[in-house]
Design a protein around this motif. Structure first.
Motif, short mmCIF file in Angstrom:
data_model
loop_
_atom_site.label_atom_id
_atom_site.label_comp_id
_atom_site.label_asym_id
_atom_site.label_seq_id
_atom_site.Cartn_x
_atom_site.Cartn_y
_atom_site.Cartn_z
N UNK A 117 0.84 -1.21 0.00
CA UNK A 117 0.00 0.00 0.00
C UNK A 117 0.86 1.25 0.00
N UNK A 118 2.06 1.14 0.62
CA UNK A 118 2.98 2.30 0.62
C UNK A 118 3.37 2.69 -0.80
N UNK A 119 3.62 1.68 -1.63
CA UNK A 119 3.96 1.94 -3.04
C UNK A 119 2.79 2.62 -3.75
N UNK A 120 1.56 2.11 -3.48
CA UNK A 120 0.38 2.71 -4.11
C UNK A 120 0.20 4.16 -3.66
N UNK A 121 0.53 4.44 -2.40
CA UNK A 121 0.44 5.82 -1.91
C UNK A 121 1.38 6.73 -2.69
N UNK A 122 2.58 6.22 -2.99
CA UNK A 122 3.54 7.02 -3.77
C UNK A 122 3.02 7.27 -5.18
N UNK A 123 2.38 6.25 -5.77
CA UNK A 123 1.82 6.43 -7.11
C UNK A 123 0.67 7.43 -7.08
N UNK A 124 -0.19 7.32 -6.05
CA UNK A 124 -1.33 8.24 -5.94
C UNK A 124 -0.85 9.67 -5.74
N UNK A 125 0.31 9.82 -5.09
CA UNK A 125 0.92 11.14 -4.90
C UNK A 125 1.13 11.83 -6.26
N UNK A 126 1.37 11.02 -7.30
CA UNK A 126 1.68 11.57 -8.63
C UNK A 126 0.44 11.88 -9.45
N UNK A 127 -0.70 11.25 -9.11
CA UNK A 127 -1.87 11.30 -9.99
C UNK A 127 -2.34 12.72 -10.26
N UNK A 128 -2.59 13.50 -9.20
CA UNK A 128 -3.16 14.85 -9.38
C UNK A 128 -2.20 15.76 -10.15
N UNK A 129 -0.92 15.91 -9.72
CA UNK A 129 -0.02 16.78 -10.52
C UNK A 129 0.17 16.30 -11.95
N UNK A 130 0.19 14.96 -12.13
CA UNK A 130 0.45 14.42 -13.47
C UNK A 130 -0.72 14.69 -14.41
N UNK A 131 -1.94 14.44 -13.92
CA UNK A 131 -3.13 14.70 -14.75
C UNK A 131 -3.23 16.19 -15.06
N UNK A 132 -3.07 17.01 -14.04
CA UNK A 132 -3.21 18.47 -14.21
C UNK A 132 -2.24 19.01 -15.25
N UNK A 185 4.34 28.91 -19.94
CA UNK A 185 4.44 27.76 -20.84
C UNK A 185 5.71 26.96 -20.53
N UNK A 186 6.82 27.69 -20.32
CA UNK A 186 8.09 27.02 -19.97
C UNK A 186 7.98 26.29 -18.64
N UNK A 187 7.26 26.90 -17.68
CA UNK A 187 7.07 26.28 -16.36
C UNK A 187 6.29 24.96 -16.50
N UNK A 188 5.24 24.98 -17.32
CA UNK A 188 4.44 23.78 -17.54
C UNK A 188 5.31 22.67 -18.14
N UNK A 189 6.12 23.03 -19.15
CA UNK A 189 7.00 22.03 -19.79
C UNK A 189 8.01 21.47 -18.78
N UNK A 190 8.60 22.38 -17.98
CA UNK A 190 9.60 21.94 -16.99
C UNK A 190 8.96 21.04 -15.94
N UNK A 191 7.78 21.44 -15.45
CA UNK A 191 7.09 20.67 -14.41
C UNK A 191 6.72 19.28 -14.94
N UNK A 192 6.31 19.24 -16.22
CA UNK A 192 5.94 17.95 -16.83
C UNK A 192 7.14 17.02 -16.86
N UNK A 193 8.30 17.54 -17.30
CA UNK A 193 9.53 16.74 -17.36
C UNK A 193 9.88 16.20 -15.97
N UNK A 194 9.75 17.06 -14.95
CA UNK A 194 10.11 16.67 -13.58
C UNK A 194 9.17 15.59 -13.06
N UNK A 195 7.85 15.78 -13.27
CA UNK A 195 6.88 14.83 -12.71
C UNK A 195 7.00 13.47 -13.40
N UNK A 196 7.33 13.46 -14.69
CA UNK A 196 7.55 12.19 -15.40
C UNK A 196 8.78 11.48 -14.84
#
Length: 466
Positions: free
Chosen positions: A88-103, A220-231
């Motif tokens: 479940x700890x692993x799933x918590x880490x994945x769920x941590x990514x869901x909102x920023x990643x989708x957004x 726009x640059x911030x969005x691109x940078x944030x996307x690279x980081x979250x991936x």
């Protein structure tokens, strides 16, 4: 007394068996690590981990003497708790990514859309495909339920904690999807609301970029940078998946027990037969669109295995998007958009097959006549409600509550007690089908919009070296 409460309530280790099985789990991690060192493919490592987890869960149950109610065995509870730390700890880490990643994904999709791209077309095709496959899943559930005569002549005692979920009107549910407070929507994990908010932001950026590009370029640059980081963060977390899979699967079997499955084995078999049939339908849709279904399955293996063991469509979302872009060759925008929608609505397993099987079972138990109008009503209610249960916890139980009330047999819901008791065993197959439904949708929509790279799709299975 102090020492015993320290062991039983704080450490949750009161039995030598608990220590042994924690050590065994850590030992299995070393085995998985050896596969990694030998450069075994990631998807193959995950399959091995699934098998190890299954064997481990059965061994724990055998050592415990196949208890009727595992919750009453103290050391099993302790093992479940400790295994949950890893799984479940692993799933918590994945769920941590869901909102920023989708957004950030949706925002980036819309900002980068070409002149000829049509967001409306993407939305319409994605929703249409998800609803169509859910309706097909419901038909499969109805047919299998009737062929196997689920609930006929069954005398099931209702369990005390079985009660109908409170039904929210469809209008209120749809209103609830609108982001009246985007921050609250993010905190609640209301993905549809996040998609809507990101869409408005993206459209505004696109509109303003014609006239005020120099002002909004930093955003726009911030969005691109944030996307690279979250991936990059997602890739780091995903590397731990084979280890988590062992703990997740072993835990499901340990916590539920094998004895609880035997009483409702017919329903379990019916559900998994329905899932298998629906899988074949998905693969047929893939083949009819000129793509190789075997290659598709190889490309989709990782998110499907994680969905099966974790029982979370939303938690699997980062892995689903990654597999769609890197393995299936679907353009990032289409992959993010369709997979995000598919993790919240039009779920083939939780909102299609499961409510259909439940309705047939309970109608048979209660002696309710099932005629053509009953089935037609059931199909309509399932298809529409698959839109309205988006993003809610306990999705499958909620779907069943809505559907049973919709066809007028809500009062018989307590008859489902025995089935709800083994819900996690059912949820594994349902969730895997949910994810396969949204993956199939993304691939088909991507291909129809000419946003699918066939070379990546066909090459992933050959050149994958993870």
């Amino acid at each position: 007394m102090g020492e015993s409460s320290f062991l039983s309530q704080f450490l949750m280790i009161t039995d030598l068996k608990t220590v042994i099985f924690i050590a065994v789990l850590i030992g299995t991690f070393f085995i998985v690590k050896q596969f990694e060192k030998k450069k075994v493919k990631f998807s193959t490592r995950t399959i091995y981990a699934t098998i190890i987890g299954l064997i481990l869960g059965v061994i724990i149950q055998l050592v415990a003497g196949l208890p009727e109610n595992p919750a009453e065995v103290t050391w099993l509870q302790e093992v479940t708790k400790w295994y949950g730390l890893f799984g479940s700890g692993f799933m918590d880490l994945l769920k941590m990514l869901v909102v920023p990643m989708v957004f950030v994904s949706i925002l980036r999709v819309i900002i980068n859309m070409g002149e000829g791209d049509d967001l409306g077309k993407l939305t319409f095709k994605s929703l249409g495909m998800l609803l169509m496959t859910t309706a097909l899943a419901a038909i499969v559930g109805i047919v299998v339920g009737n062929v196997m005569k689920l609930g006929v002549g069954t005398d099931v005692v209702a369990t005390a904690d079985t009660e109908l979920r409170e039904i929210t009107p469809l209008v209120d549910t749809l209103r609830g999807l609108l982001p009246s407070n985007p921050v609250a929507s993010m905190a609640d994990g209301n993905i549809v609301a996040i998609i809507i908010f990101a869409t408005f932001l993206g459209l505004a950026v696109k509109r303003l970029s014609k006239k005020y590009l120099d002002i909004i370029k930093p955003f726009i640059d911030l969005v691109e940078a944030f996307y690279k980081i979250i991936v990059s963060v997602a890739m780091t977390v995903i590397k731990f998946m084979p280890y988590a899979v062992v703990a997740l699967l072993a835990n499901t079997i340990t916590a539920r027990g094998l004895a609880s499955m035997i009483s409702v084995v017919q329903f379990i078999v019916a559900l998994y037969i329905s899932v298998a049939i629906m899988f074949v339908i998905h693969l047929t849709i893939i083949a009819l669109n000129g793509l190789n279904p075997i290659t598709y399955i190889k490309n989709a293996a990782e998110p499907l295995l994680l969905a099966f063991t974790s029982r979370s469509s939303l938690g699997t979302l980062p892995v689903t998007i990654e597999a769609l872009t890197d393995k299936q060759g679907v353009e990032e925008g289409v992959a993010s958009f369709t997979a995000s929608l598919g993790a919240n609505m039009g779920m083939n397993g939780c909102a299609g097959i499961y409510p259909a099987l439940m309705a047939v079972t309970i109608a048979n138990m209660a002696g309710v006549e099932m005629n053509a109008s009953f089935y037609a009503m059931l199909l309509v209610v399932i298809t529409i409600s698959s839109l309205g249960i988006a993003g809610l916890p306990g999705t499958a139980t909620m779907a069943v509550s809505v559907v049973l009330s919709g066809v007028g047999i809500g009062s018989y819901f307590p008859l489902a007690g025995g089935i709800l008791a083994i819900d996690p065993i059912l949820d594994m197959g349902r969730t895997m089908l949910n994810v396969n439904g949204s993956t199939t949708t993304a691939v088909i929509v991507g291909k129809s919009l000419k946003k699918l790279d066939k070379e990546v799709f066909n090459g992933a299975s050959v050149s994958e070296n993870n």
